[in-house]
Design a protein around this motif. Structure first.
Motif, mmCIF file in Angstrom:
data_model
loop_
_atom_site.group_PDB
_atom_site.id
_atom_site.type_symbol
_atom_site.label_atom_id
_atom_site.label_comp_id
_atom_site.label_asym_id
_atom_site.label_seq_id
_atom_site.Cartn_x
_atom_site.Cartn_y
_atom_site.Cartn_z
ATOM 1 N N PRO A 1 65.480 29.097 65.371
ATOM 2 C CA PRO A 1 66.228 27.964 65.893
ATOM 3 C C PRO A 1 65.828 26.653 65.417
ATOM 4 O O PRO A 1 64.516 26.408 64.776
ATOM 5 C CB PRO A 1 65.393 27.987 67.478
ATOM 6 N N LYS B 1 70.187 25.476 68.682
ATOM 7 C CA LYS B 1 68.737 26.080 69.440
ATOM 8 C C LYS B 1 68.673 27.560 69.332
ATOM 9 O O LYS B 1 67.710 28.257 69.635
ATOM 10 C CB LYS B 1 69.008 25.945 70.864
ATOM 11 N N ASN B 2 69.537 28.237 68.822
ATOM 12 C CA ASN B 2 69.440 29.948 68.312
ATOM 13 C C ASN B 2 69.314 29.815 66.885
ATOM 14 O O ASN B 2 69.711 29.161 65.959
ATOM 15 C CB ASN B 2 70.610 30.215 68.845
ATOM 16 N N HIS C 1 76.595 26.405 70.269
ATOM 17 C CA HIS C 1 75.328 26.841 69.884
ATOM 18 C C HIS C 1 75.645 28.466 69.493
ATOM 19 O O HIS C 1 74.582 29.271 69.005
ATOM 20 C CB HIS C 1 74.213 26.607 70.851
ATOM 21 N N THR C 2 76.718 29.122 69.848
ATOM 22 C CA THR C 2 77.058 30.385 69.641
ATOM 23 C C THR C 2 78.336 30.722 68.855
ATOM 24 O O THR C 2 78.755 31.839 68.641
ATOM 25 C CB THR C 2 77.069 31.322 70.971
ATOM 26 N N ASP D 1 70.127 36.064 64.584
ATOM 27 C CA ASP D 1 69.914 36.885 65.821
ATOM 28 C C ASP D 1 71.341 37.055 66.498
ATOM 29 O O ASP D 1 71.334 37.713 67.620
ATOM 30 C CB ASP D 1 68.741 36.295 66.738
ATOM 31 N N LEU D 2 72.167 36.138 66.272
ATOM 32 C CA LEU D 2 73.325 36.218 67.089
ATOM 33 C C LEU D 2 74.327 37.264 66.714
ATOM 34 O O LEU D 2 74.601 37.938 65.635
ATOM 35 C CB LEU D 2 74.027 34.989 67.094
#
Length: 197
Positions: free
Chosen positions: A154, A166-167, A81-82, A171-172
């Motif tokens: 998300p 989920k993200n 997720h990242t 925004d990451l």
């Protein structure tokens, strides 16, 4: 764009500069390659994080293998997720151009064409990360171009379709680790080098 100062991320003899999230014995150096032995190795990742760069890496897989190259991976405890992933999967053939086929920006952008060579043959991949702009080349052809800032919600793609993430990718962080995935298949990597913009 990038300068001419390429730095090697793999010395061909050791795993210096890399760490594993799972079983470290599942990753080894074999005949000048990083070899994934498919023994619950988790992810092998660089110990440094990088931002704005061109990454070059050669890889080959055993038949049926599932793996991936991760980048802009900001949280080592949550690669899926990242961290963005270029999918590595045994899916050669002109019709294999889905978001889970080889060369895809996994679950986000399908490859424009399937450029993977058959299992057992070496492939060459270039991944360019320029802020939110991502380009993936495979075996001399551009297969993905994407602007990650378009993923603003998300679990949702820009066209409104669902995604598992989920993200909101917009925004990451753009700075992150580079990782190689053990997803239960044998895979080999070599000629891993990077140059920063």
């Amino acid at each position: 764009m990038a300068n001419d100062d390429w730095a090697s991320l793999f010395d061909g003899e050791t795993l210096n500069g890399w760490s594993a999230t799972g079983n470290p014995d599942a990753w080894t150096v074999e005949d000048g390659t990083i070899a994934c032995l498919a023994q619950r190795g988790g992810y092998l990742h660089t110990e440094k994080a990088y931002e704005n760069y061109e990454l070059r890496i050669d890889w080959k897989i055993a038949p049926g293998c599932n793996s991936g190259i991760f980048f802009q991976w900001s949280n080592l405890n949550d690669p899926v997720h990242t961290g963005l992933e270029m999918q590595i999967l045994d899916t050669p053939g002109d019709r294999r151009v889905g978001t889970r086929d080889c060369g895809a920006l996994y679950e986000l952008v399908p490859p424009q064409k399937q450029m993977m060579k058959p299992a057992g043959e070496w492939n060459s991949t270039t991944i360019v990360c320029d802020g939110a702009n991502i380009r993936i080349d495979m075996n001399g052809e551009t297969v993905v171009e994407a602007d990650i800032s378009r993923w603003t919600k998300p679990h949702e793609n820009p066209d409104g379709s669902r995604t598992k993430f989920k993200n909101a990718w917009a925004d990451l962080p753009r700075k992150g680790y580079i990782g190689l995935q053990d997803h239960g298949g044998k895979v080999w990597f070599k000629n891993i080098k990077i140059r920063k913009f």
